[in-house]
Design an enzyme around this catalytic site. Sequence first.
Site, PDB file in Angstrom:
ATOM      1  N   ASP A  65       0.869  -1.164   0.000  1.00 41.38           N
ATOM      2  CA  ASP A  65       0.000   0.000   0.000  1.00 41.38           C
ATOM      3  C   ASP A  65       0.916   1.227   0.000  1.00 41.38           C
ATOM      4  O   ASP A  65       2.045   1.159   0.468  1.00 41.38           O
ATOM      5  CB  ASP A  65      -0.828  -0.074   1.296  1.00 41.38           C
ATOM      6  CG  ASP A  65      -1.886   0.993   1.343  1.00 41.38           C
ATOM      7  OD1 ASP A  65      -1.929   1.818   0.419  1.00 41.38           O
ATOM      8  OD2 ASP A  65      -2.655   0.997   2.310  1.00 41.38           O
TER       9      ASP A  65
ATOM     10  N   ASP B 173      -7.888  -7.117  -0.069  1.00 39.52           N
ATOM     11  CA  ASP B 173      -7.069  -7.300   1.121  1.00 39.52           C
ATOM     12  C   ASP B 173      -7.954  -6.954   2.292  1.00 39.52           C
ATOM     13  O   ASP B 173      -8.788  -6.071   2.193  1.00 39.52           O
ATOM     14  CB  ASP B 173      -5.857  -6.364   1.132  1.00 39.52           C
ATOM     15  CG  ASP B 173      -6.264  -4.931   1.438  1.00 39.52           C
ATOM     16  OD1 ASP B 173      -6.767  -4.248   0.537  1.00 39.52           O
ATOM     17  OD2 ASP B 173      -6.113  -4.498   2.596  1.00 39.52           O
TER      18      ASP B 173
ATOM     19  N   CYS C 171     -13.896 -28.134   5.353  1.00 33.04           N
ATOM     20  CA  CYS C 171     -12.581 -27.488   5.244  1.00 33.04           C
ATOM     21  C   CYS C 171     -11.452 -28.495   5.470  1.00 33.04           C
ATOM     22  O   CYS C 171     -11.570 -29.400   6.292  1.00 33.04           O
ATOM     23  CB  CYS C 171     -12.487 -26.353   6.261  1.00 33.04           C
ATOM     24  SG  CYS C 171     -10.925 -25.466   6.193  1.00 33.04           S
TER      25      CYS C 171
ATOM     26  N   CYS D 201      -8.212 -27.439   6.134  1.00 38.04           N
ATOM     27  CA  CYS D 201      -7.063 -26.735   6.714  1.00 38.04           C
ATOM     28  C   CYS D 201      -6.531 -27.512   7.928  1.00 38.04           C
ATOM     29  O   CYS D 201      -7.188 -28.395   8.463  1.00 38.04           O
ATOM     30  CB  CYS D 201      -7.430 -25.302   7.091  1.00 38.04           C
ATOM     31  SG  CYS D 201      -8.238 -25.137   8.693  1.00 38.04           S
TER      32      CYS D 201
ATOM     33  N   CYS E  96      -8.902 -27.522  11.025  1.00 40.48           N
ATOM     34  CA  CYS E  96     -10.084 -28.377  10.901  1.00 40.48           C
ATOM     35  C   CYS E  96      -9.713 -29.859  10.871  1.00 40.48           C
ATOM     36  O   CYS E  96     -10.478 -30.705  11.328  1.00 40.48           O
ATOM     37  CB  CYS E  96     -10.893 -27.991   9.661  1.00 40.48           C
ATOM     38  SG  CYS E  96     -11.628 -26.348   9.812  1.00 40.48           S
TER      39      CYS E  96
ATOM     40  N   HIS F  34      -7.460 -20.949   9.967  1.00 38.75           N
ATOM     41  CA  HIS F  34      -8.654 -21.435   9.263  1.00 38.75           C
ATOM     42  C   HIS F  34      -9.293 -20.327   8.437  1.00 38.75           C
ATOM     43  O   HIS F  34      -9.661 -20.540   7.277  1.00 38.75           O
ATOM     44  CB  HIS F  34      -9.686 -22.001  10.256  1.00 38.75           C
ATOM     45  CG  HIS F  34     -11.035 -22.122   9.624  1.00 38.75           C
ATOM     46  ND1 HIS F  34     -11.389 -23.177   8.806  1.00 38.75           N
ATOM     47  CD2 HIS F  34     -12.087 -21.258   9.609  1.00 38.75           C
ATOM     48  CE1 HIS F  34     -12.611 -22.964   8.337  1.00 38.75           C
ATOM     49  NE2 HIS F  34     -13.053 -21.814   8.804  1.00 38.75           N
TER      50      HIS F  34
HETATM   51 ZN    ZN Z   1     -10.513 -24.975   8.398  1.00 39.84          ZN
END
Ligand code: ZN
Length: 647
Positions: free
Chosen positions: A60, A233, A271, A273, A276, A302
């Site tokens: 930025d 963003d 999910c 990730c 999870c 997550h």
């Molecule tokens: Zn997750």
Amino acid sequence: MPVGTHAAVRSQRREDLLESGAQVLLANTYHLLLRPGREIFEKFGGIHGFMNWPRSVLTDSGGFQIFSLPGSRTMREEGAEFRSYVDNQTVHLSPELSIATQKSIGADIMMVLDQCVPSTVEHSVAKDAMELTHRWAKRCLAARGDSSQALFGIVQGASYADLRVESARVITDLPFDGFAIGGLAVGETSAEREDCTAIVTDSLPADRPRYLMGVGTTRDLLEAVHRGVDMFDCILPTALAKQGLAFTSLGRRDLRRAAYRGVDAPLDPACVCYTCKTYSIAYLWHLQRVRETQGWQLLGLHNIHFYQDLMRRMRAHILAGTWAEFYRAQRDVLDARDSYGPPVTHVTKAQRRKLAERRGRYEVVARAGIGHIRDTRSGEIMHPVDDPAEEARSLYVGPARVVERTRSDDPAPLIIWDVGLGAAANAMATIAAVEALATTETAASGRATSDARPPRPLLLISFENDLDSLLLALRQIHLFPYLRHAAPHGIAKEHRWFGKKAAIEWRLMLGDFGALKFTAPPPEIIYFDPFSYKTDSALWSLAAFRELAQLCAASATELFTYTYSTSVRAAMLAAGFYVAKGAAAGPKAETTIALSPRAAAVAHGRELLGGEWLSKWRRSDARVPFGADPEDLSWQEAVSGHPQFRA
Ligand SMILES: [Zn+2]
């Protein structure tokens, strides 16, 4: 783009960011220019070497940060001038310095320096800011020279359709590598933001990336992609994780809710990730409960994964030609409120009443149907005599001329520090007064609200080290009727609230005022309403007033407080403030107003203490300022020789 303001995404390891599939990180020129500084990046071969990040980085330009610290900056044709929050030095951020810094940082995508204004400003103010942004855009292009780093232009124009169209035309005529939509996500409604986004994306070329800056929730992303945006963003994935909030394929989940205790299931069944795959909701709930920072980190991981996955899914549906169905199906799911499990109510009525009366060190005392907060350690009661709402008006909001000051068309916000939020009586009286003004002005100008002169924006910053008194008052709201408003709930939950009826931003700074005051933009008005020196002695000391006087040295600041104690007034004078008599309040014939030298130098209409007070002070037992060093008598000289007594 996950946000790594200071060259780090809050609490996230690079491996996890890489694993999430994030291709670009956002870093912030303004903060990195101040710390660690350009020479560190030059030494480490840019930000990639410094933080060992193998993928792209977008920086930025610093324009938005300068805008969000309004008290301490001035805008000129040459550039923006502001005070560094690190060492208080004046920094001149020109388009050329912004680009040079972004070059040193080694950003793959650089942004032009722009002038951001609140989305509620007048047309002429928005137009001037837009035209300055256009001239700066050309200077940024020239400053880039033959660098291989990409440079994006920014479309400005507040919430005016004609300006947005004009800005898009001017900016897309320049040879930028991509185009950003700036000046949104600063207090407008989501409908306004969506309309504005659609107007701009209609005017942008289809073969360059389009970036909507600072947006937003998962639902905001869906709506913006629907209108043709490619890049975003936002700090929400990590910021909300800290508060225990997760975005999932089933809607939002609030891990602070008791309903999740002991739930043996992954946070999001869809999910993949690390969080999870590895942990149950019960464990994440527990980490939240014991305020373990790992809980914050795991939810953030997550959330970032979920955002990246949402973008991947949206891209796949666009390519497969199934976007319309996906969009319709996701609209309501993404923002669904958390309704897991039954509402918990096994507490008996009597137990609940008892719980409601006390919280932490505070309890509620009711007198003639009006609630007061009492500190059980010192026995002190806030606003002991009056109705707190009435005292807020007669001692703070009225004498500080808040309504008159917001009538001005100055685009820089009116900044008020509310020291000692307590049960929010002063803050709510301020918000009520400004909202009442906005409502009468809108009514007077008829339906065409865009022609109405918007009042000056208000930035209200409340300092408090313990939210218990507000939470307690909210539980006993029948005794605190002025709290029947969305604002105190917003501030209690999110620590931030934006007004819908008027341009108001209310921020909570939670912690010790002594330290936090150095991080807030300098105020025009201070409501100094903490507990007295018996309970909170550090706040009233000579040293504390000296620090405050230094912070306000460059601004015209007026401080209002309920005391008229001789020691406190002596501390203020010794610190360099001018001291005047404040309005009578309840049984007090007098209160106190302290003025910074700049405030004292203009026509202020305050009644400064004179020779009579000085002779009384010389004879007084309470002559010594609180916390003054008995060896060092410089305060004595400072009070006796104060310019306000020289007349
Ligand atoms: Zn997750």
